[in-house]
Structure formats: C-alpha cells, structure tokens
Design an enzyme around this catalytic site. Sequence first.
Site, PDB file in Angstrom:
ATOM      1  N   LYS A  31       7.902  -0.941   2.750  1.00 57.23           N
ATOM      2  CA  LYS A  31       8.480  -0.626   4.068  1.00 57.23           C
ATOM      3  C   LYS A  31       7.668  -1.228   5.201  1.00 57.23           C
ATOM      4  CE  LYS A  31      10.817   3.207   6.265  1.00 57.23           C
ATOM      5  NZ  LYS A  31      11.785   2.274   6.804  1.00 57.23           N
ATOM      6  N   GLY A  36      -0.204   0.198   3.909  1.00 52.30           N
ATOM      7  CA  GLY A  36      -0.413  -0.798   2.850  1.00 52.30           C
ATOM      8  C   GLY A  36       0.393  -2.059   3.083  1.00 52.30           C
ATOM      9  N   CYS A  37       1.618  -1.892   3.548  1.00 53.53           N
ATOM     10  CA  CYS A  37       2.497  -3.047   3.773  1.00 53.53           C
ATOM     11  C   CYS A  37       2.011  -3.883   4.951  1.00 53.53           C
ATOM     12  CB  CYS A  37       3.936  -2.585   3.984  1.00 53.53           C
ATOM     13  SG  CYS A  37       4.575  -1.690   2.545  1.00 53.53           S
ATOM     14  N   THR A  38       1.498  -3.214   5.984  1.00 53.93           N
ATOM     15  CA  THR A  38       0.939  -3.930   7.126  1.00 53.93           C
ATOM     16  C   THR A  38      -0.275  -4.732   6.672  1.00 53.93           C
ATOM     17  OG1 THR A  38       1.755  -2.274   8.676  1.00 53.93           O
ATOM     18  CG2 THR A  38      -0.108  -3.628   9.416  1.00 53.93           C
ATOM     19  N   ASN A  41       0.900  -7.783   4.531  1.00 51.93           N
ATOM     20  CA  ASN A  41       1.502  -8.831   5.357  1.00 51.93           C
ATOM     21  C   ASN A  41       0.437  -9.567   6.168  1.00 51.93           C
ATOM     22  OD1 ASN A  41       4.687  -9.175   5.667  1.00 51.93           O
ATOM     23  ND2 ASN A  41       4.277  -7.081   5.011  1.00 51.93           N
TER      24      ASN A  41
END
Length: 147
Positions: A31, A36-38, A41
């Site tokens: 998401k 974690g996704c930030t 990326n």
Amino acid sequence: MPDFSAPMTGGQTFQLAGRPAKSTVLFFYPKDNTPGCTTENMAFRDLHPQFLAAGAEIYGISRDSLRSHENFKEKLGLPFELISDSDEALCALFDVIKQKKMYGKDVRGIERSTFVIDANGRLVKEWRGVKVANHVDEVLEFVARQG
C-alpha cells in the site's frame, strides 16, 4: 510470461511486450504511504541511476488507485512509474495475494514480492515474502549480472 498491460502513472499504459530494457523489474508492495512500502520505494528511487546503468527499468505495483500513486510518486520524488492493479489482475498473474495477519486480524493483501523479466519476456528471477532491508541491493546485484 504472458503479455499484459495495465494503467500507470503519467497517463501511460504499461505493456510488457516490446519493452526496450534488458531487464524489467516489477515490485509488488501492499500500500502507498505505509512505512515499509515508503522505505522500499525510496530504496528503489535512490538506486535508480544504477538500475538504469544496468539496463533495467523499475515499476512499482500495488492495488492503489492511479490518483493515490500520482500523489505517492510526487511526495517521494520517484523517478519511475507506478502501476495500478485495482482489479488485481496482475496480483493474480504473479500469485502475490496472500492471507496475512495485521493487528491480529486476518486480511487479504499483497505479499511483498519482486520479479525480473528479461528482454524476451521471460521471468528470470523472483523474490517472495520480501523483507525491505537490503532487498533492493540484492535486486540491483542480480540485474547488473544479467548485463
């Protein structure tokens, strides 16, 4: 690997067939705007020049809307496009939807995974159940060896 297309940021459509890159890196993440996704990326962003030098294109994929992706991309200054898979067609193709525990509840979501597809459209490497730390370095090392 079957050909596929999907909407992505920048008003473009991703098409697997005919990609000019030696390697196409597709990373699935749960998401936009989550810790974690930030981090993941940003790690791909920070090593983007090295991926380009290795002849690799990078694309992030989640079930978020294009609008969410555009905001996330702008906020982080991402130099690569994000693919919206709101209908879960790509998630199904790559089998990345899993039952997970989140705050003690069972939820259905994307298992963090990365795939490398060569210039002939063949899947040549996959990582599943990825932990963010050092993962992007490992992917870069792999695509650099492909060159």
